[in-house]
Design an enzyme around this catalytic site. Structure first.
Site, PDB file in Angstrom:
ATOM      1  N   ASP A  44     -10.890 -47.551  52.728  1.00 63.04           N
ATOM      2  CA  ASP A  44     -11.826 -46.451  52.985  1.00 63.04           C
ATOM      3  C   ASP A  44     -11.242 -45.129  52.495  1.00 63.04           C
ATOM      4  O   ASP A  44     -10.302 -44.616  53.083  1.00 63.04           O
ATOM      5  CB  ASP A  44     -12.111 -46.358  54.494  1.00 63.04           C
ATOM      6  CG  ASP A  44     -13.085 -45.232  54.819  1.00 63.04           C
ATOM      7  OD1 ASP A  44     -14.300 -45.474  54.764  1.00 63.04           O
ATOM      8  OD2 ASP A  44     -12.619 -44.104  55.102  1.00 63.04           O
ATOM      9  N   TYR A  49     -10.748 -36.655  50.272  1.00 60.57           N
ATOM     10  CA  TYR A  49      -9.348 -36.994  50.599  1.00 60.57           C
ATOM     11  C   TYR A  49      -8.430 -36.740  49.410  1.00 60.57           C
ATOM     12  O   TYR A  49      -7.213 -36.818  49.537  1.00 60.57           O
ATOM     13  CB  TYR A  49      -9.204 -38.475  51.038  1.00 60.57           C
ATOM     14  CG  TYR A  49     -10.003 -38.873  52.261  1.00 60.57           C
ATOM     15  CD1 TYR A  49     -10.638 -37.938  53.065  1.00 60.57           C
ATOM     16  CD2 TYR A  49     -10.114 -40.216  52.624  1.00 60.57           C
ATOM     17  CE1 TYR A  49     -11.378 -38.312  54.165  1.00 60.57           C
ATOM     18  CE2 TYR A  49     -10.847 -40.607  53.731  1.00 60.57           C
ATOM     19  CZ  TYR A  49     -11.487 -39.653  54.490  1.00 60.57           C
ATOM     20  OH  TYR A  49     -12.211 -40.045  55.585  1.00 60.57           O
ATOM     21  N   LYS A  78     -16.851 -41.630  49.787  1.00 60.49           N
ATOM     22  CA  LYS A  78     -17.852 -40.753  50.424  1.00 60.49           C
ATOM     23  C   LYS A  78     -18.134 -39.535  49.560  1.00 60.49           C
ATOM     24  O   LYS A  78     -17.231 -39.032  48.881  1.00 60.49           O
ATOM     25  CB  LYS A  78     -17.342 -40.284  51.798  1.00 60.49           C
ATOM     26  CG  LYS A  78     -16.781 -41.400  52.647  1.00 60.49           C
ATOM     27  CD  LYS A  78     -16.322 -40.944  54.020  1.00 60.49           C
ATOM     28  CE  LYS A  78     -15.525 -42.036  54.707  1.00 60.49           C
ATOM     29  NZ  LYS A  78     -14.113 -42.093  54.360  1.00 60.49           N
ATOM     30  N   HIS A 112     -20.841 -37.961  53.625  1.00 65.61           N
ATOM     31  CA  HIS A 112     -19.712 -37.705  54.532  1.00 65.61           C
ATOM     32  C   HIS A 112     -20.122 -36.984  55.820  1.00 65.61           C
ATOM     33  O   HIS A 112     -19.536 -37.174  56.878  1.00 65.61           O
ATOM     34  CB  HIS A 112     -18.636 -36.898  53.792  1.00 65.61           C
ATOM     35  CG  HIS A 112     -17.256 -37.122  54.293  1.00 65.61           C
ATOM     36  ND1 HIS A 112     -16.151 -37.185  53.475  1.00 65.61           N
ATOM     37  CD2 HIS A 112     -16.772 -37.309  55.537  1.00 65.61           C
ATOM     38  CE1 HIS A 112     -15.072 -37.405  54.195  1.00 65.61           C
ATOM     39  NE2 HIS A 112     -15.422 -37.482  55.460  1.00 65.61           N
TER      40      HIS A 112
END
Ligand code: NAP
Length: 288
Positions: A44, A49, A78, A112
């Protein structure tokens, strides 16, 4: 390992591996490679990120080394809020993620946050789904009233809703609502990001010790046993091993109730109802 069948027939591993807060590319690649070696099949990540490239490299290396095939893996990413402006920005964000991951498709793409024009962004995901760029579409941090409105409106139902869920924030009502729409609940922060002394909690420790398991394993088992997918994160191999070693024991009904009773009824990680936070997220840019 068990699998959930998503509402479009796709199979998703019940347990995966999260890579939030591993921004260093060298470390992230190593961590993801080790996670795959340990047995995780769901990774994930997210555009925000800033580690999609590292995830892609780790996956490539794991495949080249014969640890796994692409078909055996389930990759989630996401779309960040900044790209939820309209259908086209969301669609292009998916293409950018695929480029960074160096993949032809991802198994699951999520909005997100329920921010900006998320209905338009959702249509961007639907377009990518129809084109086969993503195998399933879903959302994250969609609270019951927002998820309900989405499900009552969209053409393709979300397959997954990823929200914070752990023994200190059980979200039972949210899960009940997801079941009504056949949306699989997936827990982010399944270890409460280490808060509330979760790893040494006396009740979780006592329950786990009956099965030779840790407090962390008890917390993770409790979530999957109530039908919630989990994606714990750890940069340490021994913790990765521990966190995935939860498929050979079951909690009794009473133990399940004891864990559920730890619920505080709110998050102490993030308050999505705080307008200041919404402003911060709405203005957080991950690219120019
Ligand atoms: P988490 O998995 O609940 O907790 C991770 C923390 O626990 C890390 O500090 C880790 O330390 C430690 N840890 C892990 N296993 C342990 C063990 N067995 N014993 C002791 N310590 C342990 O938190 P999270 O990373 O926030 O959530 C998991 C994933 O959910 C993320 O990585 C991300 O993929 C996703 N997520 C999504 C959202 C969203 O908005 N959709 C938000 C947050 C997270 P070390 O790494 O040092 O081992």
């Amino acid at each position: 390992m068990e699998y959930f069948t998503l509402n479009n027939g796709t199979k998703m591993p019940a347990e995966g591996f999260g890579v939030f807060q591993i921004p260093d590319p060298v470390q992230c690649e190593e961590v993801v490679y080790n996670a795959i070696k340990t047995g995780y099949r769901l990774i994930d990540t997210a555009a925000s990120y800033m580690n999609e490239e590292a995830v892609g490299k780790a996956v490539k290396r794991a495949i080249a080394d014969g640890l796994v095939t692409r078909e055996e893996l389930f990759i989630t990413t996401k779309i960040w809020v900044q790209d939820q402006e309209n259908e086209e920005t969301a669609y292009q964000a998916i293409r950018t993620s695929l480029k960074k991951l160096d993949m032809e498709y991802v198994d699951l793409i999520l909005l997100h946050q329920a921010m900006k024009d998320y209905f338009a962004a959702y249509r961007g995901m639907e377009k990518a789904y129809r084109e086969g760029l993503v195998k399933a579409i879903g959302v994250a941090n969609f609270f019951p009233e927002v998820l309900t409105n989405l499900c009552e409106t969209v053409e393709i139902m979300p397959a997954v809703n990823q929200i914070e869920m752990h023994p200190f924030f059980t979200q039972e009502k949210a899960i009940e609502n997801m079941r009504r729409y056949n949306v699989v609940p997936q827990a982010w922060g399944p270890l409460d990001e280490g808060r509330h002394g979760i790893f040494t909690d006396p009740e979780l420790t006592a329950i786990g010790s009956r099965y030779g398991k840790s407090a962390a394993q008890t917390a993770l088992r409790w979530n999957v046993q109530r039908g919630v997918s989990i994606i714990p994160k750890s940069t340490h191999v021994e913790r990765m091993e521990q966190n995935i070693d939860i498929w050979d024991f079951s909690l009794t009904d009473e133990e399940m109730k004891t864990v559920s009773a730890k619920d505080l009824g709110h998050s102490e990680i993030i308050n999505h109802y705080d307008p200041d936070l919404v402003r911060v997220l709405d203005n957080m840019k991950i690219h120019g």
